[in-house]
Design a protein around this motif. Structure first.
Motif, PDB file in Angstrom:
ATOM      1  N   LEU A  27     -15.879  17.069   9.736  1.00 27.10           N
ATOM      2  CA  LEU A  27     -16.515  17.188   8.433  1.00 27.10           C
ATOM      3  C   LEU A  27     -16.004  18.414   7.691  1.00 27.10           C
ATOM      4  O   LEU A  27     -15.647  18.349   6.521  1.00 27.10           O
ATOM      5  N   LYS A  28     -15.945  19.529   8.393  1.00 25.82           N
ATOM      6  CA  LYS A  28     -15.528  20.799   7.777  1.00 25.82           C
ATOM      7  C   LYS A  28     -14.074  20.719   7.297  1.00 25.82           C
ATOM      8  O   LYS A  28     -13.761  21.067   6.160  1.00 25.82           O
ATOM      9  N   ARG A  29     -13.181  20.281   8.144  1.00 30.56           N
ATOM     10  CA  ARG A  29     -11.747  20.266   7.812  1.00 30.56           C
ATOM     11  C   ARG A  29     -11.386  19.182   6.790  1.00 30.56           C
ATOM     12  O   ARG A  29     -10.600  19.418   5.878  1.00 30.56           O
ATOM     13  N   ASN A  30     -11.942  17.988   6.970  1.00 31.15           N
ATOM     14  CA  ASN A  30     -11.514  16.855   6.141  1.00 31.15           C
ATOM     15  C   ASN A  30     -12.217  16.757   4.797  1.00 31.15           C
ATOM     16  O   ASN A  30     -11.685  16.146   3.870  1.00 31.15           O
ATOM     17  N   ILE A  31     -13.422  17.338   4.690  1.00 32.01           N
ATOM     18  CA  ILE A  31     -14.193  17.177   3.458  1.00 32.01           C
ATOM     19  C   ILE A  31     -14.599  18.519   2.857  1.00 32.01           C
ATOM     20  O   ILE A  31     -14.261  18.837   1.717  1.00 32.01           O
ATOM     21  N   ILE A  32     -15.311  19.310   3.621  1.00 30.19           N
ATOM     22  CA  ILE A  32     -15.929  20.524   3.085  1.00 30.19           C
ATOM     23  C   ILE A  32     -14.889  21.530   2.594  1.00 30.19           C
ATOM     24  O   ILE A  32     -15.050  22.100   1.507  1.00 30.19           O
ATOM     25  N   GLU A  33     -13.841  21.755   3.342  1.00 29.73           N
ATOM     26  CA  GLU A  33     -12.832  22.733   2.911  1.00 29.73           C
ATOM     27  C   GLU A  33     -12.215  22.351   1.572  1.00 29.73           C
ATOM     28  O   GLU A  33     -11.948  23.214   0.733  1.00 29.73           O
ATOM     29  N   LEU A  34     -12.011  21.058   1.346  1.00 33.11           N
ATOM     30  CA  LEU A  34     -11.472  20.585   0.073  1.00 33.11           C
ATOM     31  C   LEU A  34     -12.469  20.809  -1.057  1.00 33.11           C
ATOM     32  O   LEU A  34     -12.092  21.155  -2.178  1.00 33.11           O
ATOM     33  N   MET A  35     -13.748  20.647  -0.759  1.00 35.33           N
ATOM     34  CA  MET A  35     -14.780  20.844  -1.775  1.00 35.33           C
ATOM     35  C   MET A  35     -14.965  22.332  -2.087  1.00 35.33           C
ATOM     36  O   MET A  35     -15.180  22.701  -3.241  1.00 35.33           O
ATOM     37  N   ILE A  36     -14.868  23.171  -1.067  1.00 31.39           N
ATOM     38  CA  ILE A  36     -14.965  24.621  -1.293  1.00 31.39           C
ATOM     39  C   ILE A  36     -13.839  25.073  -2.219  1.00 31.39           C
ATOM     40  O   ILE A  36     -14.062  25.880  -3.129  1.00 31.39           O
TER      41      ILE A  36
END
Length: 191
Positions: A88-97
């Motif tokens: 979740l963190k690598r594939n989605i959240i980092e892009l949103m941050i």
């Protein structure tokens, strides 16, 4: 589980696959074919695949001006076997941050189980550290999932429980929901 679909009443306000800043820009869900499953259970084709075997989601609203996103999840949050928090963190959240999102509302009423690995706490901590005055609020966890997350200290990174665990979110506009949760989170953090 195939009848549980992501909340769709905000689609007139936001569609992640049409948002050029979204990790799901251009993502195409099947309208008729069930393509994903969690274990042996097919899930509704409108859920988005994040490359986890057990956890799927839908970004149902994002506001880059106010820096928040509402994400609905379904499945089993399994850090022990599948390291779902890393995925979740690598594939989605980092892009949103990278796009300025620093406040996350995770709707988890369709998260049926939670399994952790103590090493996974590093990802929760990393996520929280990268938010700069932001937060991660979790709504409507099932009691046993809330207990399990709290037991392993996940609640030091995610704001959960109390009024957040009985939140009537579908009756609100996303900005009203954000304002209500922001008020609750700020009140908790100032204690």
């Amino acid at each position: 589980m195939h009848t549980l679909e992501p909340y769709f009443n905000w689609r007139n306000l936001y569609i992640a696959s049409e948002d050029p800043q979204s990790p799901f820009f251009g993502y195409q869900n099947s309208e008729v074919h069930f393509t994903d499953q969690i274990y042996n259970f097919l899930i509704h084709p409108q859920w988005d695949n994040i490359e986890s075997e057990t956890l799927f989601l839908k970004v149902i609203f994002a506001d880059y001006k106010d820096g928040f996103a509402v994400i609905e999840l379904i499945g089993e949050w399994n850090d022990l076997l599948h390291n779902d928090i890393m995925t979740l963190k690598r594939n989605i959240i980092e892009l949103m941050i990278e796009e300025g999102i620093n406040k996350y509302i995770l709707i988890c009423e369709n998260v049926f189980n939670f399994h952790t690995d103590l090493d996974a706490n590093d990802y929760y901590e990393e996520w929280q550290d990268e938010l700069e005055e932001g937060w991660i609020a979790v709504l409507n966890l099932r009691d046993h999932v809330l207990t399990e997350m709290s037991k392993y200290g996940i609640d030091q990174y995610l704001v959960m429980g109390g009024k957040l665990n009985d939140m009537s979110w579908r009756t609100r506009h996303p900005k009203q929901l954000f304002e209500k949760i922001d008020e609750l989170v700020m009140r908790r953090l100032s204690i």
